[in-house]
Design a protein around this motif. Structure first.
Motif, PDB file in Angstrom:
ATOM      1  N   TYR A   1       0.845  -1.191   0.000  1.00 37.56           N
ATOM      2  CA  TYR A   1       0.000   0.000   0.000  1.00 37.56           C
ATOM      3  C   TYR A   1       0.880   1.241   0.000  1.00 37.56           C
ATOM      4  O   TYR A   1       2.083   1.179   0.301  1.00 37.56           O
ATOM      5  CB  TYR A   1      -0.965   0.031   1.181  1.00 37.56           C
ATOM      6  N   THR A   2       0.247   2.360  -0.356  1.00 36.50           N
ATOM      7  CA  THR A   2       0.977   3.626  -0.483  1.00 36.50           C
ATOM      8  C   THR A   2       0.175   4.750   0.155  1.00 36.50           C
ATOM      9  O   THR A   2      -1.052   4.779   0.084  1.00 36.50           O
ATOM     10  CB  THR A   2       1.230   3.965  -1.969  1.00 36.50           C
ATOM     11  N   LEU A   3       0.890   5.663   0.774  1.00 36.13           N
ATOM     12  CA  LEU A   3       0.307   6.902   1.280  1.00 36.13           C
ATOM     13  C   LEU A   3       1.069   8.044   0.625  1.00 36.13           C
ATOM     14  O   LEU A   3       2.289   8.171   0.797  1.00 36.13           O
ATOM     15  CB  LEU A   3       0.431   6.975   2.799  1.00 36.13           C
ATOM     16  N   SER A   4       0.366   8.843  -0.179  1.00 30.45           N
ATOM     17  CA  SER A   4       1.004   9.924  -0.930  1.00 30.45           C
ATOM     18  C   SER A   4       0.171  11.182  -0.773  1.00 30.45           C
ATOM     19  O   SER A   4      -1.033  11.171  -1.039  1.00 30.45           O
ATOM     20  CB  SER A   4       1.112   9.540  -2.417  1.00 30.45           C
ATOM     21  N   GLY A   5       0.807  12.265  -0.327  1.00 20.64           N
ATOM     22  CA  GLY A   5       0.016  13.466  -0.101  1.00 20.64           C
ATOM     23  C   GLY A   5       0.844  14.730  -0.004  1.00 20.64           C
ATOM     24  O   GLY A   5       2.081  14.707  -0.051  1.00 20.64           O
ATOM     25  N   ILE A   6       0.141  15.831   0.136  1.00 17.39           N
ATOM     26  CA  ILE A   6       0.764  17.147   0.291  1.00 17.39           C
ATOM     27  C   ILE A   6       0.421  17.689   1.673  1.00 17.39           C
ATOM     28  O   ILE A   6      -0.555  17.273   2.294  1.00 17.39           O
ATOM     29  CB  ILE A   6       0.290  18.124  -0.803  1.00 17.39           C
ATOM     30  N   SER A   7       1.226  18.616   2.133  1.00 15.24           N
ATOM     31  CA  SER A   7       0.998  19.165   3.474  1.00 15.24           C
ATOM     32  C   SER A   7       1.149  20.672   3.464  1.00 15.24           C
ATOM     33  O   SER A   7       1.875  21.253   2.648  1.00 15.24           O
ATOM     34  CB  SER A   7       1.991  18.563   4.480  1.00 15.24           C
TER      35      SER A   7
ATOM     36  N   GLN B   1       1.445  20.622  11.277  1.00 13.06           N
ATOM     37  CA  GLN B   1       1.402  20.098   9.909  1.00 13.06           C
ATOM     38  C   GLN B   1       0.085  19.387   9.655  1.00 13.06           C
ATOM     39  O   GLN B   1      -0.353  18.569  10.481  1.00 13.06           O
ATOM     40  CB  GLN B   1       2.544  19.105   9.660  1.00 13.06           C
ATOM     41  N   ASN B   2      -0.542  19.696   8.538  1.00 10.94           N
ATOM     42  CA  ASN B   2      -1.731  18.973   8.109  1.00 10.94           C
ATOM     43  C   ASN B   2      -1.421  18.300   6.770  1.00 10.94           C
ATOM     44  O   ASN B   2      -1.108  18.973   5.785  1.00 10.94           O
ATOM     45  CB  ASN B   2      -2.932  19.897   7.970  1.00 10.94           C
ATOM     46  N   ARG B   3      -1.510  16.983   6.763  1.00 11.87           N
ATOM     47  CA  ARG B   3      -1.123  16.193   5.595  1.00 11.87           C
ATOM     48  C   ARG B   3      -2.367  15.604   4.935  1.00 11.87           C
ATOM     49  O   ARG B   3      -3.079  14.800   5.541  1.00 11.87           O
ATOM     50  CB  ARG B   3      -0.154  15.085   6.024  1.00 11.87           C
ATOM     51  N   TYR B   4      -2.597  16.015   3.695  1.00 12.81           N
ATOM     52  CA  TYR B   4      -3.777  15.603   2.925  1.00 12.81           C
ATOM     53  C   TYR B   4      -3.324  14.597   1.875  1.00 12.81           C
ATOM     54  O   TYR B   4      -2.496  14.914   1.011  1.00 12.81           O
ATOM     55  CB  TYR B   4      -4.405  16.834   2.287  1.00 12.81           C
TER      56      TYR B   4
ATOM     57  N   SER C   1      -2.479   7.477  -3.168  1.00  9.47           N
ATOM     58  CA  SER C   1      -2.769   6.827  -1.886  1.00  9.47           C
ATOM     59  C   SER C   1      -3.758   5.677  -2.072  1.00  9.47           C
ATOM     60  O   SER C   1      -4.664   5.749  -2.915  1.00  9.47           O
ATOM     61  CB  SER C   1      -3.352   7.833  -0.895  1.00  9.47           C
ATOM     62  N   ALA C   2      -3.579   4.639  -1.266  1.00  9.00           N
ATOM     63  CA  ALA C   2      -4.499   3.503  -1.322  1.00  9.00           C
ATOM     64  C   ALA C   2      -5.915   3.938  -0.965  1.00  9.00           C
ATOM     65  O   ALA C   2      -6.890   3.449  -1.542  1.00  9.00           O
ATOM     66  CB  ALA C   2      -4.026   2.399  -0.385  1.00  9.00           C
ATOM     67  N   GLN C   3      -6.026   4.850   0.013  1.00  8.04           N
ATOM     68  CA  GLN C   3      -7.291   5.462   0.381  1.00  8.04           C
ATOM     69  C   GLN C   3      -7.018   6.886   0.840  1.00  8.04           C
ATOM     70  O   GLN C   3      -5.891   7.237   1.211  1.00  8.04           O
ATOM     71  CB  GLN C   3      -7.981   4.687   1.519  1.00  8.04           C
ATOM     72  N   PHE C   4      -8.075   7.689   0.840  1.00 14.60           N
ATOM     73  CA  PHE C   4      -7.948   9.059   1.339  1.00 14.60           C
ATOM     74  C   PHE C   4      -7.721   9.061   2.849  1.00 14.60           C
ATOM     75  O   PHE C   4      -8.321   8.278   3.594  1.00 14.60           O
ATOM     76  CB  PHE C   4      -9.219   9.856   1.024  1.00 14.60           C
TER      77      PHE C   4
END
Length: 413
Positions: A221-227, A250-253, A260-263
């Motif tokens: 699985y992967t978690l990919s986001g911006i902050s 920090q807020n990571r979206y 990302s595998a899920q939001f």
């Protein structure tokens, strides 16, 4: 574990009360009669190197190197010190660990660039979610070196996986000591092997149950986001502060369209404070550290959930193995008393510390502060370079049915 270090002595400071503060290389290599420079003189970046030799059941025999560099991007009067550290380790169980971390302060501290890049072929145990995990198991006396299991606690669920992390954040100063920043964060886990898992025999693990219940592939699985990030930083030195305050929000979206595998939406808040107790010997001080890390929306994969020892420096919860406590929500606090031991040179120093952690498990109804685990310990500090204030650290931590020894080249926080 054996440690050897090399450092380039780059400066000397003014004499205080007939004592000249020194670092260890000065004492070992300085020739008699060398003059003392009353001001900081920068000759070249300082470099400290550590060979790493260690062994544990989880990793086998480890060998490699750890290094840290420190330098100034501008005048020392207007620019704080920059640093980067790197860790390259290989083990006899075909594990490879590469970590590169950086904190770069541009001229006049106008911009800050922070990076955390890792590539691990790794094995580590997990213990379930919540500070009371593993449920129904009476802990044994576990012992760890640098966060690696040496004598595993009961209830450990060993895992193997490949982990790629790419975190990079750029901050701009908007007012003195106040910064706003944007970042990108990638955590990708693949080739996950849950060693205690045997679905055919009805033997399940915490990782498998969480993944299936929340719709994640338990194998990858992967978690990919911006902050978006807000920072206040009045510390006099990022490597080893004697005074000042550091606040980070920090807020990571992490949406699916970024991979990302899920939001999920994860919020991290942190406060560190430093108060010197002596004007003549500022190394004598109190330091405090508080942070929270919680999933406030969506679902995050199991291995990306907040966990002990997974802060940016991997130093929280000394006294417990890395990843011992994990959950959707995590709160942590620590206090250190730092003091010089050497009467004149200040080459040797010491610390006394205590910490506490709490995590949640939504599936079983365990909330933060339902269970709190504490630890305490002491450590030795050896001043390896006075320009950057880089210490060689050796700490001993003691938790509940758990203990560990830890080495480092920067302060824990």
């Amino acid at each position: 574990m054996a440690l050897i270090f090399l450092a380039e002595p780059t400066c000397l400071l003014a004499q205080q009360d007939n004592c000249i503060e020194k670092d260890l290389p000065q004492i070992l290599f300085k020739k008699k009669g060398d003059e003392v420079t009353p001001k900081i003189v920068i000759k070249k970046p300082t470099i400290i190197l550590f060979p790493v030799l260690a062994s544990s059941p989880a990793t086998g025999f480890q060998f490699g190197a750890v290094g840290q560099g420190a330098w100034f991007m501008g005048s020392t009067e207007t620019t704080r010190i920059s640093q980067t550290s790197a860790n390259f380790t290989y083990t006899t169980k075909n594990q490879f660990l590469m970590t590169i971390k950086s904190n770069v302060m541009t001229n006049g501290d106008d911009w800050i660039l922070t990076g955390d890049w890792r590539y691990y072929l790794y094995s580590q145990s997990t213990y379930g979610l919540g500070t009371n995990s593993p449920s129904g198991v009476i802990p044994s006396s576990g012992f760890n070196v640098q966060g690696y299991d040496v004598d595993s606690d009961k209830g450990a669920e060993p895992m193997e996986f490949t982990w790629l992390r790419l975190h990079e954040t750029v901050f701009k100063e908007i007012k003195k000591d106040f910064y706003i920043g944007l970042g990108y964060h990638l955590d990708s886990y693949s080739s996950i092997v849950d060693k205690n898992l045997d679905v055919a025999a009805g033997q399940f693990t915490s990782h498998y149950n969480y993944s299936i219940s929340n719709g994640f592939n338990p194998n990858q699985y992967t978690l990919s986001g911006i902050s978006i990030n807000f920072v206040y930083d009045s510390r006099d030195n990022q490597i080893n502060p004697y005074k000042g305050l550091y606040v980070n929000i920090q807020n990571r979206y992490s949406p699916e369209f970024l991979g990302s595998a899920q939001f999920s939406n994860i919020t991290y808040t942190e406060v560190r404070g430093y108060k010197s107790l002596s004007a003549k010997r500022p190394r004598h001080l109190l330091a405090g550290w508080l942070f929270s890390n919680y999933v406030n929306a969506g679902k995050a994969p199991y291995l990306t959930l907040p966990a002990s020892g997974y802060d940016r420096r991997n130093t929280s919860a000394r006294g417990y193995v890395q990843g011992r406590f994990r959950g959707e929500n995590l709160y942590y606090g620590e206090v250190e008393y730092r003091f010089p031991i050497s009467k004149c040179s200040s080459v040797l120093g010491g610390v006394l510390f205590a910490n506490a952690i709490t995590t949640s498990d939504q599936a079983t109804g365990v909330h933060t502060f339902d269970y709190v685990k504490a630890a305490y310990g002491f450590g030795l500090r050896i001043m390896a370079d006075r320009l950057s204030r880089t210490n060689v650290n050796i700490d001993w931590g003691f938790g509940e049915h758990s203990s560990g020894i830890y080495f480092g080249a920067t302060e824990v926080f």
